[in-house]
Design a protein around this motif. Structure first.
Motif, PDB file in Angstrom:
ATOM      1  N   ILE A  61      -2.729   6.952  -1.518  1.00  0.00           N
ATOM      2  CA  ILE A  61      -2.715   7.834  -0.491  1.00  0.00           C
ATOM      3  C   ILE A  61      -3.658   7.548   0.697  1.00  0.00           C
ATOM      4  O   ILE A  61      -3.264   7.761   1.793  1.00  0.00           O
ATOM      5  N   VAL A  62      -4.770   7.084   0.351  1.00  0.00           N
ATOM      6  CA  VAL A  62      -5.615   6.777   1.621  1.00  0.00           C
ATOM      7  C   VAL A  62      -4.950   5.533   2.306  1.00  0.00           C
ATOM      8  O   VAL A  62      -5.018   5.605   3.504  1.00  0.00           O
ATOM      9  N   LEU A  63      -4.338   4.535   1.822  1.00  0.00           N
ATOM     10  CA  LEU A  63      -3.582   3.470   2.375  1.00  0.00           C
ATOM     11  C   LEU A  63      -2.389   4.194   3.059  1.00  0.00           C
ATOM     12  O   LEU A  63      -2.358   3.584   4.172  1.00  0.00           O
ATOM     13  N   VAL A  64      -1.711   5.025   2.571  1.00  0.00           N
ATOM     14  CA  VAL A  64      -0.529   5.630   3.401  1.00  0.00           C
ATOM     15  C   VAL A  64      -1.125   6.231   4.539  1.00  0.00           C
ATOM     16  O   VAL A  64      -0.626   6.134   5.466  1.00  0.00           O
ATOM     17  N   ALA A  65      -1.962   7.105   4.744  1.00  0.00           N
ATOM     18  CA  ALA A  65      -2.587   7.836   5.557  1.00  0.00           C
ATOM     19  C   ALA A  65      -3.097   6.854   6.679  1.00  0.00           C
ATOM     20  O   ALA A  65      -3.259   6.958   7.748  1.00  0.00           O
ATOM     21  N   ALA A  66      -3.769   5.790   6.155  1.00  0.00           N
ATOM     22  CA  ALA A  66      -4.581   4.892   7.224  1.00  0.00           C
ATOM     23  C   ALA A  66      -3.181   4.213   7.762  1.00  0.00           C
ATOM     24  O   ALA A  66      -3.226   3.775   9.195  1.00  0.00           O
ATOM     25  N   GLY A  79       4.295  11.577  13.912  1.00  0.00           N
ATOM     26  CA  GLY A  79       5.040  10.455  13.671  1.00  0.00           C
ATOM     27  C   GLY A  79       4.883   9.435  12.747  1.00  0.00           C
ATOM     28  O   GLY A  79       5.718   8.591  11.854  1.00  0.00           O
ATOM     29  N   GLY A  80       3.828   9.038  12.965  1.00  0.00           N
ATOM     30  CA  GLY A  80       2.901   7.963  12.240  1.00  0.00           C
ATOM     31  C   GLY A  80       2.846   8.170  10.801  1.00  0.00           C
ATOM     32  O   GLY A  80       3.137   7.540   9.926  1.00  0.00           O
ATOM     33  N   LEU A  81       2.448   9.622  10.536  1.00  0.00           N
ATOM     34  CA  LEU A  81       1.976   9.897   9.328  1.00  0.00           C
ATOM     35  C   LEU A  81       3.729  10.184   8.726  1.00  0.00           C
ATOM     36  O   LEU A  81       3.690   9.750   7.454  1.00  0.00           O
ATOM     37  N   ALA A  82       4.520  10.714   9.267  1.00  0.00           N
ATOM     38  CA  ALA A  82       5.973  10.662   8.639  1.00  0.00           C
ATOM     39  C   ALA A  82       6.721   9.421   8.377  1.00  0.00           C
ATOM     40  O   ALA A  82       7.193   9.262   7.383  1.00  0.00           O
ATOM     41  N   VAL A  83       6.439   8.587   9.275  1.00  0.00           N
ATOM     42  CA  VAL A  83       6.864   7.224   9.023  1.00  0.00           C
ATOM     43  C   VAL A  83       6.040   6.484   7.938  1.00  0.00           C
ATOM     44  O   VAL A  83       6.922   5.911   6.992  1.00  0.00           O
ATOM     45  N   ALA A  84       4.887   6.719   7.712  1.00  0.00           N
ATOM     46  CA  ALA A  84       4.267   6.137   6.498  1.00  0.00           C
ATOM     47  C   ALA A  84       4.615   6.777   5.306  1.00  0.00           C
ATOM     48  O   ALA A  84       4.811   6.128   4.243  1.00  0.00           O
ATOM     49  N   ALA A  85       4.891   7.940   5.286  1.00  0.00           N
ATOM     50  CA  ALA A  85       5.323   8.872   4.299  1.00  0.00           C
ATOM     51  C   ALA A  85       6.664   8.304   3.689  1.00  0.00           C
ATOM     52  O   ALA A  85       6.991   8.121   2.739  1.00  0.00           O
ATOM     53  N   LEU A  86       7.574   8.302   4.893  1.00  0.00           N
ATOM     54  CA  LEU A  86       8.802   7.713   4.499  1.00  0.00           C
ATOM     55  C   LEU A  86       8.969   6.298   3.979  1.00  0.00           C
ATOM     56  O   LEU A  86       9.749   6.114   2.904  1.00  0.00           O
ATOM     57  N   ILE A  87       8.116   5.522   4.390  1.00  0.00           N
ATOM     58  CA  ILE A  87       7.804   3.850   3.583  1.00  0.00           C
ATOM     59  C   ILE A  87       7.508   4.126   2.200  1.00  0.00           C
ATOM     60  O   ILE A  87       7.957   3.495   1.471  1.00  0.00           O
ATOM     61  N   ALA A  88       6.403   5.011   1.957  1.00  0.00           N
ATOM     62  CA  ALA A  88       6.139   5.176   0.684  1.00  0.00           C
ATOM     63  C   ALA A  88       7.170   5.726  -0.100  1.00  0.00           C
ATOM     64  O   ALA A  88       7.198   5.501  -1.539  1.00  0.00           O
ATOM     65  N   LEU A  89       7.842   6.700   0.250  1.00  0.00           N
ATOM     66  CA  LEU A  89       8.973   7.224  -0.635  1.00  0.00           C
ATOM     67  C   LEU A  89      10.000   6.172  -0.792  1.00  0.00           C
ATOM     68  O   LEU A  89      10.665   6.293  -2.046  1.00  0.00           O
ATOM     69  N   ILE A  90      10.353   5.476   0.257  1.00  0.00           N
ATOM     70  CA  ILE A  90      11.431   4.114  -0.078  1.00  0.00           C
ATOM     71  C   ILE A  90      10.711   3.303  -1.055  1.00  0.00           C
ATOM     72  O   ILE A  90      11.547   2.894  -1.895  1.00  0.00           O
ATOM     73  N   VAL A  91       9.634   2.743  -0.944  1.00  0.00           N
ATOM     74  CA  VAL A  91       8.996   2.197  -2.082  1.00  0.00           C
ATOM     75  C   VAL A  91       8.968   2.873  -3.335  1.00  0.00           C
ATOM     76  O   VAL A  91       9.638   2.132  -4.623  1.00  0.00           O
ATOM     77  N   ALA A  92       8.688   4.132  -3.475  1.00  0.00           N
ATOM     78  CA  ALA A  92       8.817   4.694  -4.644  1.00  0.00           C
ATOM     79  C   ALA A  92      10.390   4.773  -5.372  1.00  0.00           C
ATOM     80  O   ALA A  92      10.259   4.627  -6.534  1.00  0.00           O
ATOM     81  N   GLY A  93      11.117   5.054  -4.463  1.00  0.00           N
ATOM     82  CA  GLY A  93      12.481   5.126  -4.743  1.00  0.00           C
ATOM     83  C   GLY A  93      13.090   3.665  -5.232  1.00  0.00           C
ATOM     84  O   GLY A  93      13.528   3.599  -6.278  1.00  0.00           O
ATOM     85  N   LEU A  94      12.588   2.706  -4.767  1.00  0.00           N
ATOM     86  CA  LEU A  94      12.994   1.308  -5.143  1.00  0.00           C
ATOM     87  C   LEU A  94      12.307   1.198  -6.412  1.00  0.00           C
ATOM     88  O   LEU A  94      13.102   0.427  -7.315  1.00  0.00           O
TER      89      LEU A  94
END
Length: 108
Positions: A61-66, A79-94
């Protein structure tokens, strides 16, 4: 002589049966204590794994926020937090897709 010999044979058989019972009861008690000790150790190990997973989750969570804060320089904080969350969701989905694929191959 035959009657005393038969009586001593009965006594020997009775002692043998009693010794067998005592041995079986001792073995059962040993197995119970072994299982209880193993279960105690397993409880501690499971608790340690749970704490480790919670700490790893907090670190992610801290890394995604950073990452979101770093991206905020170019696309703003939201936008930065949204993109970071989207990247985390894509990794989780994969990772979920790979896990499902492995399980389906295992069940074939």
């Amino acid at each position: 002589m035959g009657a005393s010999h038969e009586a001593s044979l009965r006594e020997l058989l009775a002692r043998l049966i009693e010794a067998g019972r005592a041995f079986a009861q001792a073995e059962i008690a040993l197995v119970r204590k072994t299982v209880a000790a193993w279960a105690g150790a397993a409880k501690i190990g499971a608790a340690l794994i749970i704490v480790a997973l919670i700490l790893a989750n907090a670190a992610v969570i801290v890394l995604v926020a950073a990452l979101g804060m770093a991206l905020a320089r170019w696309i703003g904080p939201a936008g930065g937090l949204a993109v970071a969350a989207l990247i985390a969701l894509i990794v989780a989905g994969l990772l979920g897709w790979l896990a499902a694929k492995r399980f389906s191959e295992m069940l074939k």
